[in-house]
Design a protein around this motif. Structure first.
Motif, short mmCIF file in Angstrom:
data_model
loop_
_atom_site.label_atom_id
_atom_site.label_comp_id
_atom_site.label_asym_id
_atom_site.label_seq_id
_atom_site.Cartn_x
_atom_site.Cartn_y
_atom_site.Cartn_z
N SER A 1 0.83 -1.20 0.00
CA SER A 1 0.00 0.00 0.00
C SER A 1 0.86 1.25 0.00
CB SER A 1 -0.90 0.00 1.24
OG SER A 1 -1.57 1.23 1.35
N THR A 2 0.36 2.31 -0.63
CA THR A 2 1.10 3.56 -0.67
C THR A 2 0.62 4.52 0.42
OG1 THR A 2 -0.45 4.46 -2.31
CG2 THR A 2 1.53 3.36 -3.13
N GLN A 3 -0.27 4.08 1.29
CA GLN A 3 -0.81 4.94 2.33
C GLN A 3 -0.08 4.71 3.65
OE1 GLN A 3 -4.99 4.16 2.52
NE2 GLN A 3 -5.46 5.40 0.74
N ASP A 4 0.14 5.83 4.40
CA ASP A 4 0.73 5.72 5.71
C ASP A 4 -0.28 5.09 6.67
OD1 ASP A 4 2.59 5.90 7.71
OD2 ASP A 4 2.40 8.07 7.99
N LEU A 5 0.20 4.69 7.83
CA LEU A 5 -0.67 4.08 8.81
C LEU A 5 -1.62 5.10 9.42
CD1 LEU A 5 1.86 1.82 10.76
CD2 LEU A 5 0.69 1.37 8.60
N THR A 6 -2.81 4.67 9.72
CA THR A 6 -3.75 5.51 10.46
C THR A 6 -3.40 5.44 11.94
OG1 THR A 6 -5.30 3.68 10.82
CG2 THR A 6 -5.54 4.95 8.77
N ASP A 7 -4.03 6.30 12.73
CA ASP A 7 -3.79 6.26 14.18
C ASP A 7 -4.15 4.89 14.75
OD1 ASP A 7 -2.93 8.86 14.14
OD2 ASP A 7 -4.84 9.72 14.85
N ALA A 8 -5.24 4.33 14.26
CA ALA A 8 -5.65 3.00 14.73
C ALA A 8 -4.62 1.94 14.36
CB ALA A 8 -7.02 2.64 14.15
N GLU A 9 -4.02 2.07 13.18
CA GLU A 9 -3.02 1.09 12.75
C GLU A 9 -1.71 1.26 13.52
OE1 GLU A 9 -4.19 0.02 8.15
OE2 GLU A 9 -3.33 2.00 8.57
N PHE A 10 -1.36 2.50 13.88
CA PHE A 10 -0.20 2.69 14.75
C PHE A 10 -0.42 1.99 16.09
CE2 PHE A 10 1.21 6.42 12.13
CZ PHE A 10 2.51 5.97 11.89
N ASP A 11 -1.63 2.12 16.62
CA ASP A 11 -1.97 1.44 17.88
C ASP A 11 -1.90 -0.08 17.70
OD1 ASP A 11 -2.38 3.86 19.14
OD2 ASP A 11 -4.56 3.83 18.87
N GLU A 12 -2.38 -0.55 16.56
CA GLU A 12 -2.33 -1.98 16.28
C GLU A 12 -0.89 -2.46 16.16
OE1 GLU A 12 -4.13 -5.24 13.09
OE2 GLU A 12 -4.08 -3.11 12.55
N LEU A 13 -0.06 -1.66 15.50
CA LEU A 13 1.36 -2.00 15.37
C LEU A 13 2.02 -2.11 16.73
CD1 LEU A 13 3.98 -2.41 13.82
CD2 LEU A 13 4.10 0.06 13.46
N ASP A 14 1.74 -1.15 17.60
CA ASP A 14 2.31 -1.18 18.94
C ASP A 14 1.85 -2.43 19.69
OD1 ASP A 14 4.07 0.10 20.67
OD2 ASP A 14 2.46 1.12 21.75
N HIS A 15 0.56 -2.77 19.54
CA HIS A 15 0.02 -3.96 20.20
C HIS A 15 0.66 -5.24 19.66
CE1 HIS A 15 -2.79 -6.50 22.32
NE2 HIS A 15 -3.22 -7.03 21.19
N LEU A 16 0.85 -5.31 18.36
CA LEU A 16 1.47 -6.48 17.75
C LEU A 16 2.92 -6.65 18.22
CD1 LEU A 16 0.06 -6.17 14.12
CD2 LEU A 16 -0.47 -7.99 15.76
N LEU A 17 3.62 -5.53 18.35
CA LEU A 17 4.99 -5.60 18.86
C LEU A 17 5.00 -6.14 20.28
CD1 LEU A 17 6.35 -2.21 17.47
CD2 LEU A 17 7.21 -4.49 16.87
N GLU A 18 4.05 -5.71 21.09
CA GLU A 18 3.96 -6.20 22.48
C GLU A 18 3.68 -7.70 22.52
OE1 GLU A 18 0.89 -3.92 24.27
OE2 GLU A 18 2.12 -2.14 24.56
N GLN A 19 3.07 -8.23 21.46
CA GLN A 19 2.74 -9.66 21.42
C GLN A 19 3.89 -10.53 20.92
OE1 GLN A 19 -0.82 -9.45 18.93
NE2 GLN A 19 -2.09 -9.94 20.72
N THR A 20 5.06 -9.94 20.69
CA THR A 20 6.21 -10.72 20.22
C THR A 20 6.44 -11.90 21.16
OG1 THR A 20 7.24 -8.76 19.25
CG2 THR A 20 8.66 -10.66 19.66
N PRO A 21 6.46 -13.12 20.64
CA PRO A 21 6.53 -14.31 21.50
C PRO A 21 7.95 -14.64 21.96
CG PRO A 21 6.41 -14.98 19.22
CD PRO A 21 6.31 -13.47 19.22
N GLY A 22 8.03 -15.65 22.81
CA GLY A 22 9.33 -16.19 23.19
C GLY A 22 10.07 -15.41 24.26
N GLY A 23 9.36 -14.52 24.98
CA GLY A 23 10.04 -13.76 26.01
C GLY A 23 11.05 -12.77 25.48
N LEU A 24 10.89 -12.35 24.21
CA LEU A 24 11.82 -11.40 23.62
C LEU A 24 11.48 -9.97 24.07
CD1 LEU A 24 12.09 -12.81 19.97
CD2 LEU A 24 13.42 -13.39 22.01
N ASP A 25 12.37 -9.05 23.79
CA ASP A 25 12.23 -7.66 24.23
C ASP A 25 12.10 -6.76 22.99
OD1 ASP A 25 12.23 -5.32 25.72
OD2 ASP A 25 14.43 -5.22 25.79
N PRO A 26 10.89 -6.62 22.44
CA PRO A 26 10.72 -5.87 21.18
C PRO A 26 10.71 -4.36 21.40
CG PRO A 26 8.59 -6.61 21.97
CD PRO A 26 9.61 -7.17 22.94
N MET A 27 10.87 -3.64 20.31
CA MET A 27 10.74 -2.19 20.33
C MET A 27 9.28 -1.81 20.52
SD MET A 27 13.17 -1.05 17.14
CE MET A 27 14.94 -1.37 17.18
#
Length: 243
Positions: free
Chosen positions: A2-28
């Motif tokens: 897609s050529t569109q930037d993320l919406t505010d909701a998608e930025f929130d989703e991205l942050d949530h997905l990063l928090e869900q990184t498995p394996g006890g890792l330490d994501p950004m």
């Protein structure tokens, strides 16, 4: 893509997905990720996202566990790719972009207990995650931007990294020199200077990033009694090889 930037909701989703990184890792988090992506884009070479992803998933560059959810990874990667593409377009088109900046209230500033963070100006506290992500990109690829020798590049890097707590006397001296030459008074001024510094680095490294090496291929040597390569049917010595 897609050529569109993320919406505010998608930025929130991205942050949530990063928090869900498995394996006890330490994501950004998403703010640190923004700085890391900017750090990738201004390197003197094009860095594939696959090469950068392990640093996003874990501060120690540990791999994802083999049993990670492919759907989670595909969604996360798609959002990262879109944000990366938007940052690239912004830098190419206007030489600037809108970074993700922490919104810190007075209570959060007053209650900070870490001495190194408490000593930072409020504007640096707001930009600390971005600067931390940018520094991670420098450390992840030490043979690229960190070894770039132009004075303008070193100055631009220092203007970004001054928002991190200094770790030694040399860093304190560099920060003091930068602060004296380019003082900041507010978050808005700090954001403007940081964005300008990233844009300057991008302009400095662009010729190296898209440089195309021209390889010369030597034609095979032709013997004097071989057919002439021109197709005349004559021997080379009687045609283009005549002396």
């Amino acid at each position: 893509m897609s050529t569109q930037d993320l919406t505010d909701a998608e930025f929130d989703e991205l942050d949530h997905l990063l928090e869900q990184t498995p394996g006890g890792l330490d994501p950004m988090d998403v703010a640190m990720l923004d700085g890391f992506l900017a750090g990738l884009l201004v390197q003197p070479r094009l860095i594939p996202l696959d090469e950068a992803l392990p640093f996003i998933f874990d501060s120690e560059n540990r791999p994802l566990p083999a049993e990670h959810d492919p759907a989670w990874l595909a969604k996360l990667r798609g959002l990262i790719e879109r944000r990366l593409a938007q940052l690239r377009r912004d830098l190419v088109d206007v030489g600037a972009f809108d970074p993700i900046v922490l919104q810190l209230d007075e209570e959060a500033l007053a209650n900070e207990e870490e001495p190194a963070l408490k000593a930072l100006p409020a504007y640096s506290r707001a930009l600390l995650p971005f600067a931390g992500g940018f520094a991670t990109a420098l450390g992840a690829f030490p043979n690229d931007l960190a070894s770039f020798v132009e004075d303008e590049a070193h100055e631009a890097i220092a203007r970004i990294l001054r928002h991190l707590p200094p770790e030694n006397d040399e860093e304190r001296a560099i920060n003091a020199e930068i602060d004296a030459a380019l003082p900041l008074k507010s978050v808005d001024e700090a954001v403007e200077d940081l964005v300008l510094a990233v844009g300057e680095l991008d302009a400095l490294t662009e010729p190296y990033r898209y440089k195309v090496d021209v390889r010369k291929h030597e034609a095979p040597k032709v013997g004097r009694n071989d057919p002439c390569p021109c197709g005349s049917g004559k021997k080379f010595k009687s045609c283009h090889g005549a002396t």
